[in-house]
Design a protein around this motif. Structure first.
Motif, mmCIF file in Angstrom:
data_model
loop_
_atom_site.group_PDB
_atom_site.id
_atom_site.type_symbol
_atom_site.label_atom_id
_atom_site.label_comp_id
_atom_site.label_asym_id
_atom_site.label_seq_id
_atom_site.Cartn_x
_atom_site.Cartn_y
_atom_site.Cartn_z
ATOM 1 N N GLU A 7 8.383 43.554 65.591
ATOM 2 C CA GLU A 7 7.296 42.621 65.899
ATOM 3 C C GLU A 7 7.623 41.224 65.397
ATOM 4 O O GLU A 7 7.337 40.228 66.073
ATOM 5 C CB GLU A 7 5.995 43.112 65.269
ATOM 6 C CG GLU A 7 4.780 42.281 65.604
ATOM 7 C CD GLU A 7 4.384 42.371 67.059
ATOM 8 O OE1 GLU A 7 3.673 41.459 67.540
ATOM 9 O OE2 GLU A 7 4.778 43.350 67.733
ATOM 10 N N TRP A 8 8.223 41.139 64.224
ATOM 11 C CA TRP A 8 8.562 39.825 63.665
ATOM 12 C C TRP A 8 9.613 39.119 64.510
ATOM 13 O O TRP A 8 9.617 37.899 64.617
ATOM 14 C CB TRP A 8 9.042 39.978 62.228
ATOM 15 C CG TRP A 8 9.389 38.669 61.584
ATOM 16 C CD1 TRP A 8 10.615 38.233 61.175
ATOM 17 C CD2 TRP A 8 8.483 37.598 61.290
ATOM 18 N NE1 TRP A 8 10.532 36.980 60.652
ATOM 19 C CE2 TRP A 8 9.241 36.569 60.708
ATOM 20 C CE3 TRP A 8 7.106 37.417 61.469
ATOM 21 C CZ2 TRP A 8 8.663 35.361 60.310
ATOM 22 C CZ3 TRP A 8 6.529 36.226 61.072
ATOM 23 C CH2 TRP A 8 7.304 35.221 60.501
ATOM 24 N N ARG A 9 10.498 39.890 65.126
ATOM 25 C CA ARG A 9 11.512 39.291 65.996
ATOM 26 C C ARG A 9 10.845 38.556 67.158
ATOM 27 O O ARG A 9 11.303 37.498 67.586
ATOM 28 C CB ARG A 9 12.461 40.377 66.517
ATOM 29 C CG ARG A 9 13.634 39.817 67.340
ATOM 30 C CD ARG A 9 14.623 40.905 67.702
ATOM 31 N NE ARG A 9 15.328 41.402 66.534
ATOM 32 C CZ ARG A 9 15.172 42.626 66.030
ATOM 33 N NH1 ARG A 9 14.322 43.474 66.599
ATOM 34 N NH2 ARG A 9 15.842 43.012 64.978
ATOM 35 N N LYS A 10 9.734 39.099 67.654
ATOM 36 C CA LYS A 10 8.994 38.430 68.731
ATOM 37 C C LYS A 10 8.260 37.195 68.210
ATOM 38 O O LYS A 10 8.237 36.154 68.864
ATOM 39 C CB LYS A 10 7.990 39.391 69.363
ATOM 40 C CG LYS A 10 8.599 40.557 70.100
ATOM 41 C CD LYS A 10 7.554 41.271 70.941
ATOM 42 C CE LYS A 10 6.407 41.766 70.111
ATOM 43 N NZ LYS A 10 5.370 42.446 70.903
ATOM 44 N N LEU A 11 7.679 37.325 67.022
ATOM 45 C CA LEU A 11 6.874 36.231 66.483
ATOM 46 C C LEU A 11 7.712 35.027 66.069
ATOM 47 O O LEU A 11 7.203 33.902 66.047
ATOM 48 C CB LEU A 11 6.073 36.730 65.281
ATOM 49 C CG LEU A 11 4.943 37.713 65.594
ATOM 50 C CD1 LEU A 11 4.404 38.335 64.313
ATOM 51 C CD2 LEU A 11 3.814 37.022 66.349
ATOM 52 N N ARG A 13 10.241 33.798 67.629
ATOM 53 C CA ARG A 13 10.839 33.066 68.754
ATOM 54 C C ARG A 13 10.487 31.590 68.624
ATOM 55 O O ARG A 13 9.326 31.248 68.347
ATOM 56 C CB ARG A 13 10.316 33.603 70.087
ATOM 57 C CG ARG A 13 10.828 34.982 70.465
ATOM 58 C CD ARG A 13 10.151 35.469 71.731
ATOM 59 N NE ARG A 13 8.706 35.583 71.537
ATOM 60 C CZ ARG A 13 7.854 35.867 72.498
ATOM 61 N NH1 ARG A 13 8.281 36.040 73.739
ATOM 62 N NH2 ARG A 13 6.551 35.957 72.238
ATOM 63 N N GLN A 85 -0.583 38.671 71.077
ATOM 64 C CA GLN A 85 0.521 39.570 70.761
ATOM 65 C C GLN A 85 0.127 41.036 70.897
ATOM 66 O O GLN A 85 0.978 41.887 71.163
ATOM 67 C CB GLN A 85 1.017 39.297 69.341
ATOM 68 C CG GLN A 85 1.697 37.959 69.161
ATOM 69 C CD GLN A 85 2.912 37.811 70.050
ATOM 70 O OE1 GLN A 85 3.812 38.643 70.063
ATOM 71 N NE2 GLN A 85 2.940 36.743 70.827
ATOM 72 N N GLN A 88 -0.809 41.633 75.084
ATOM 73 C CA GLN A 88 0.280 41.493 76.042
ATOM 74 C C GLN A 88 1.128 42.771 76.158
ATOM 75 O O GLN A 88 1.844 42.941 77.134
ATOM 76 C CB GLN A 88 1.170 40.310 75.671
ATOM 77 C CG GLN A 88 2.025 40.523 74.442
ATOM 78 C CD GLN A 88 2.912 39.325 74.159
ATOM 79 O OE1 GLN A 88 2.822 38.311 74.845
ATOM 80 N NE2 GLN A 88 3.773 39.435 73.167
ATOM 81 N N GLU A 89 1.015 43.665 75.177
ATOM 82 C CA GLU A 89 1.718 44.947 75.296
ATOM 83 C C GLU A 89 1.180 45.739 76.477
ATOM 84 O O GLU A 89 1.912 46.480 77.128
ATOM 85 C CB GLU A 89 1.558 45.762 74.008
ATOM 86 C CG GLU A 89 1.999 45.061 72.727
ATOM 87 C CD GLU A 89 3.492 44.847 72.638
ATOM 88 O OE1 GLU A 89 4.204 45.173 73.612
ATOM 89 O OE2 GLU A 89 3.960 44.337 71.597
ATOM 90 N N TYR A 92 2.267 43.538 79.876
ATOM 91 C CA TYR A 92 3.671 43.695 80.267
ATOM 92 C C TYR A 92 4.099 45.150 80.385
ATOM 93 O O TYR A 92 5.230 45.435 80.782
ATOM 94 C CB TYR A 92 4.578 42.991 79.250
ATOM 95 C CG TYR A 92 4.362 41.499 79.176
ATOM 96 C CD1 TYR A 92 4.034 40.764 80.306
ATOM 97 C CD2 TYR A 92 4.491 40.819 77.964
ATOM 98 C CE1 TYR A 92 3.846 39.400 80.237
ATOM 99 C CE2 TYR A 92 4.293 39.447 77.889
ATOM 100 C CZ TYR A 92 3.968 38.747 79.027
ATOM 101 O OH TYR A 92 3.768 37.383 78.964
ATOM 102 N N THR A 94 4.698 47.241 78.000
ATOM 103 C CA THR A 94 5.696 47.604 76.988
ATOM 104 C C THR A 94 5.152 48.591 75.954
ATOM 105 O O THR A 94 5.926 49.124 75.156
ATOM 106 C CB THR A 94 6.188 46.343 76.249
ATOM 107 O OG1 THR A 94 5.050 45.631 75.727
ATOM 108 C CG2 THR A 94 6.946 45.433 77.196
ATOM 109 N N LYS A 112 2.683 46.245 63.298
ATOM 110 C CA LYS A 112 2.430 45.023 64.045
ATOM 111 C C LYS A 112 1.505 44.097 63.249
ATOM 112 O O LYS A 112 1.710 42.875 63.210
ATOM 113 C CB LYS A 112 1.805 45.344 65.411
ATOM 114 C CG LYS A 112 2.746 46.040 66.377
ATOM 115 C CD LYS A 112 2.028 46.505 67.628
ATOM 116 C CE LYS A 112 1.577 45.342 68.478
ATOM 117 N NZ LYS A 112 2.692 44.574 69.045
#
Length: 267
Positions: A7-11, A13, A85, A88-89, A92, A94, A112
C-alpha cells in the motif's frame, strides 16, 4: 508488513505524494497568512469571522493557533486520500487480486490503514513545520511579539496541538475509509464526505444548534483545538468531544469491517 509495503508503494508515487503534500503546504500557508495579514480586519482573521488579536497571538499558545485552525482542511485532505485509496480497489477491480494473495480481509484492511496512517502522519508533520516557519516569518509584518513563542510552555503547547491535530486527521481519514468501503466509489465517497462535513453539518448546526454536539466534523474540530475553538461557544468540552467522536468512528469502523468481511467484493 507485506500489505503495508504494497500500500505504501502506491501512496509514495510522486504524483500522489508530492501533489497531496503540496496541497497540505498550500492550505496551511493560506490559513497562517490570513491569520496574520488580516489581523486588523474588521471582518475577522479566523474561522466564522472570529478576530484573533495581537495580544492573543503573542501568548505561548499563539505559535500553535494557526496550526490548529488548519486542522479542518488538513483533515479533508486525509479523508479524500483514505476514501480514494480504499474505493479505487473496487473501481479498478484489484481487490480480488489482493484477496487472492491475502484472504484474511481484516488483516488486509489493517495493513492498508497503517500505510495511509503513515501518510497522514507525514502530512501533519509537514503542516506543523510550515505553520511554525510561516508564523515566525509573518510575525514582523503583523507586529506580533514572539518572545513567548520560544518558551517551554509554547513548545509544550505545540506538542499538545500536534497530537490533537493528528488525532483529528486520523478521525477524518477513518471516516473517508469507511465511506470508501461502504460506497465503493471514489467520487461518491469524497463528494458525500466533503459535502456532509462542509455543508450539511453547518446548515444543521445553524438550524438546530444542539445537533452540533453530535456532528463528527464539529467534534473533530473541538479535538484539534484542544477544546472550544476561539470565539465558539455552546459545544462539548475536549474530553466529551473525544469520547463521542471516538465512539461514533469506532462503531462505524467495526460495522464496516463486518460488512467488508461478509460481503461479496463483486456485488
Amino acid at each position: 508488513m507485506r500489505i503495508f509495503r504494497a500500500e505504501w508503494r502506491k501512496l509514495r508515487r510522486p504524483t500522489l505524494f508530492f501533489g497531496s503534500m503540496g496541497v497540505v503546504v498550500a492550505v496551511t500557508a493560506l490559513i497562517v497568512s490570513l491569520l496574520f495579514l488580516l489581523i486588523d480586519s474588521e471582518m475577522g482573521n479566523a474561522d466564522r469571522g472570529v478576530r484573533i488579536t495581537r495580544d492573543v497571538l503573542a501568548l505561548p499558545s499563539g505559535i500553535s493557533l494557526a496550526f490548529s485552525n488548519s486542522s479542518g482542511l488538513l483533515g479533508l485532505v486525509a479523508l479524500c486520500v483514505f476514501a480514494a485509496q480504499t474505493a479505487q480497489e473496487y473501481t479498478y477491480g484489484t481487490l480480488r487480486s489482493l484477496l487472492v494473495r491475502e484472504p484474511r480481509r481484516i488483516r488486509l484492511l489493517l495493513g492498508k490503514y497503517m500505510a495511509m496512517g503513515l501518510f497522514a502522519f507525514i502530512s501533519v508533520v509537514i503542516s506543523a513545520i510550515t505553520s511554525v516557519a510561516l508564523a515566525f516569518a509573518l510575525s514582523g509584518t503583523a507586529k506580533v511579539a514572539t518572545d513567548a513563542w520560544t518558551t517551554d510552555a509554547a513548545w509544550r503547547n505545540l506538542v499538545e496541538t500536534f497530537v490533537n491535530v493528528l488525532i483529528s486527521t486520523f478521525g477524518y481519514g477513518t471516516i473517508g475509509m469507511i465511506l470508501g468501503l461502504v460506497l465503493r466509489s471514489p467520487i461518491s465517497s469524497i463528494s458525500i464526505g466533503v459535502g456532509w462535513l462542509l455543508v450539511v453539518e453547518s446548515i444543521l448546526s445553524i438550524a438546530w444548534s444542539p445537533s452540533g454536539n453530535w456532528m463528527p466534523g464539529i467534534l473533530l474540530s473541538v479535538v484539534a483545538s484542544g477544546g472550544s475553538p476561539t470565539g465558539v461557544t455552546d459545544i462539548p468540552s475536549y474530553s466529551d468531544a473525544l469520547v463521542r467522536v471516538s465512539s461514533m468512528i469506532t462503531a462505524g469502523a467495526l460495522l464496516t469491517g463486518f460488512l467488508f468481511k461478509r460481503r461479496d467484493v463483486a456485488s
